[in-house]
Design a protein around this motif. Sequence first.
Motif, PDB file in Angstrom:
ATOM      1  N   GLY A  80       0.772  -1.286  -0.022  1.00 60.11           N
ATOM      2  CA  GLY A  80       0.124   0.085   0.158  1.00 60.11           C
ATOM      3  C   GLY A  80       0.873   1.214   0.074  1.00 60.11           C
ATOM      4  N   ILE A  81      -0.028   2.399   0.106  1.00 58.15           N
ATOM      5  CA  ILE A  81       0.745   3.780  -0.190  1.00 58.15           C
ATOM      6  C   ILE A  81       1.494   3.934   1.351  1.00 58.15           C
ATOM      7  N   ALA A  82       0.672   3.927   2.394  1.00 58.88           N
ATOM      8  CA  ALA A  82       1.227   4.180   3.711  1.00 58.88           C
ATOM      9  C   ALA A  82      -0.013   3.681   4.503  1.00 58.88           C
ATOM     10  N   GLY A  83       0.300   3.926   5.959  1.00 57.29           N
ATOM     11  CA  GLY A  83      -0.884   3.592   6.998  1.00 57.29           C
ATOM     12  C   GLY A  83      -0.576   2.157   7.759  1.00 57.29           C
ATOM     13  N   ALA A  84      -1.272   2.340   8.791  1.00 55.64           N
ATOM     14  CA  ALA A  84      -1.073   1.273   9.650  1.00 55.64           C
ATOM     15  C   ALA A  84      -2.310   1.198  10.548  1.00 55.64           C
ATOM     16  N   ILE A 119       5.727   7.176   4.733  1.00 59.65           N
ATOM     17  CA  ILE A 119       6.670   6.992   3.414  1.00 59.65           C
ATOM     18  C   ILE A 119       6.241   7.663   2.010  1.00 59.65           C
ATOM     19  N   SER A 120       4.900   7.974   1.942  1.00 61.82           N
ATOM     20  CA  SER A 120       4.412   8.972   1.027  1.00 61.82           C
ATOM     21  C   SER A 120       3.314   9.598   1.462  1.00 61.82           C
ATOM     22  N   LEU A 121       3.490  11.113   1.012  1.00 59.80           N
ATOM     23  CA  LEU A 121       2.403  11.973   1.375  1.00 59.80           C
ATOM     24  C   LEU A 121       1.596  12.503   0.202  1.00 59.80           C
ATOM     25  N   TYR A 122       2.101  11.927  -0.997  1.00 63.24           N
ATOM     26  CA  TYR A 122       1.613  12.376  -2.203  1.00 63.24           C
ATOM     27  C   TYR A 122       0.251  12.532  -2.575  1.00 63.24           C
TER      28      TYR A 122
END
Lengths: 364, 364
Positions: A211-215, B239-242
């Motif tokens: 995924g892009i980010a997140g937890a 890791i990514s805020l885009y």
Amino acid sequence: MPKSYNEICKAARYRLTGHGDRRIGALMESFENADPAMETDIYGTGSIINDFEKDIACFLGKENAVFFPSGTMAQQIALRIWCDAKGLKNVAYHPLCHLEIHEKDGMKMLHHLEPALLGTKDRLFNMDDLKSVNKPIACLLIELPQREIGGQLPSWEELISISDFCRNEGIKLHLDGARLFEVLPYYNKSAADVCSLFDSVYISFYKGLGGIAGAMLAGSAEFTENAKVWKRRHGGDLISLYPYIINAEHCMNKRIGNMKKYWRHALAAAERLNKLKGVKTVPEMPVCNMFHAYFAATKENLESIFADIIEKYDLAIVTNFKEIDGSTCKSELSFGDSFELIPQEILDKAFDRLESEFIKLMKK
Amino acid sequence: MPKSYNEICKAARYRLTGHGDRRIGALMESFENADPAMETDIYGTGSIINDFEKDIACFLGKENAVFFPSGTMAQQIALRIWCDAKGLKNVAYHPLCHLEIHEKDGMKMLHHLEPALLGTKDRLFNMDDLKSVNKPIACLLIELPQREIGGQLPSWEELISISDFCRNEGIKLHLDGARLFEVLPYYNKSAADVCSLFDSVYISFYKGLGGIAGAMLAGSAEFTENAKVWKRRHGGDLISLYPYIINAEHCMNKRIGNMKKYWRHALAAAERLNKLKGVKTVPEMPVCNMFHAYFAATKENLESIFADIIEKYDLAIVTNFKEIDGSTCKSELSFGDSFELIPQEILDKAFDRLESEFIKLMKK
């Protein structure tokens, strides 16, 4: 200007590791079938976030879960909650725990917690290490797998012993499950089976799941309510987190069934690498989709050999060498969607060539 | 089950305030022209984040800027940096500062900073309040406009006096510019003009600009480098805020030129509301796109009157009443894209009817 090794790797058609480059199309893909009229989450409320939290909590066998923008935030908060509950300032974890080496000492600077480091940097800690801690601790953090030593795992029996010990001693047990899904095939257990040994669990959506980010941080309802207050304090209670949530759900559906396959690819790659003279992997037999590889050669020599492979076969095998000393390099390899795109013939030829190149290199 | 007032408002075709409901289509729209092959930001690096940071820094007349997931995180960090630099634990701000009332005491619980509260809750603080602080403070935070009292503003001259005072006293001056763009038409100054009075500046992308989430913290290069370390500690260095960055740029381009218009709409709406018996706005003449309205009536009566307007004219005027005491309610109104979509005739008729309804109500 000649291309850097990194640029050469990026231009390769095939990759041994990973899910492919991080590109913004990943977000766009996960919204392809989304309904634009769907209402967003607002400060942690709304079905878009709460339904996903409930689904994951259920999957992990926990009462509730809270979506976080990052694992760094989620884990500091978990440890703070357990410390506050016990009126203690000490936690215990591996010397190469994420909180110890990747977070600029956030846990210490923001929460004033102090770790007891268990065992040594080069191995998993064990019951003896835990029993030798000479101060009261509120919480023990276990990372499964232990990333910084190649993704090693304690045995299931060892895990149960540690969990029992913690329960008897009144020590809360927290799981750094950044790569939890990746280790389930090895244990041959469900996520809920593993999580049942822990009081709180963090999982990540951008490791194996891509995924892009997140937890997500999961535990009892009391624990997650508390975590929400700390999420607000940390500045993590964004008005809307749905870009990450919709993507996380998408990636979960897309890749959760692939973990056994990624592990198989890691095993196959480790076997090939261990056949090369001067190369060994840690662990020798990977227990999940990752391992570390050690090369008895300089970065310069290694980049030259592997760039040549890319030139000949359009295959990037190792993309990042870290110098340990003048004659040894190390690399972390994690397996994902890319591996199975490589034609078998290319893989065979590339490793055949590597075999002869490493024989030549080791003779020097 | 009868619909709640909130549901009735949501179903209305026209709205006096806001940019329209928060729906996930907002994200999808901002990616419509994006190139899926574009590389993402990775842990604060990459052109997708760094170029935007440079653009905003330039726009604010600051050396550098750092993109944050939230203003809560950005502002706590700004105050922490200034306090650490001076070796002090005290900052000063308005009693209704965001950090004081909306962040579950994050600043106190995470950073152990203590505020000196300037003046009283019902008005802007002034130079006298500032001079009467009886302990050394590292930093003064000014929120422009002061949201919790209806978005009021000090005069430009007062701002300059405060800024001069702080510089002479060695007090760092931080701008809570969550709604900075919204006040520039009133001051008739550029963002850089206003920011030149401050050592550090936070701006938000989801107030007047109508973005999904995200904030920028700007200042000297030394300050922003320090802020990046704290961002990592807070768990904000995703890791990514885009997803937020691309949307923020999109919304900036879309709405930055509308602030004068939004302000004009607020002025027009306040004038109409002030004509109603038992209703007054604070400030009477708004200085930006927002104000507060006070109603000398019960929530029940107000919801009944305004639901009737929705039924007749499909126009939601006030969507949220907060009871202050048994006979007074308050509401915050912020103007955006929605106002100009209302046909003039509907607006006139709705307010005509409100006028007679409030006369009746006040006679009771």
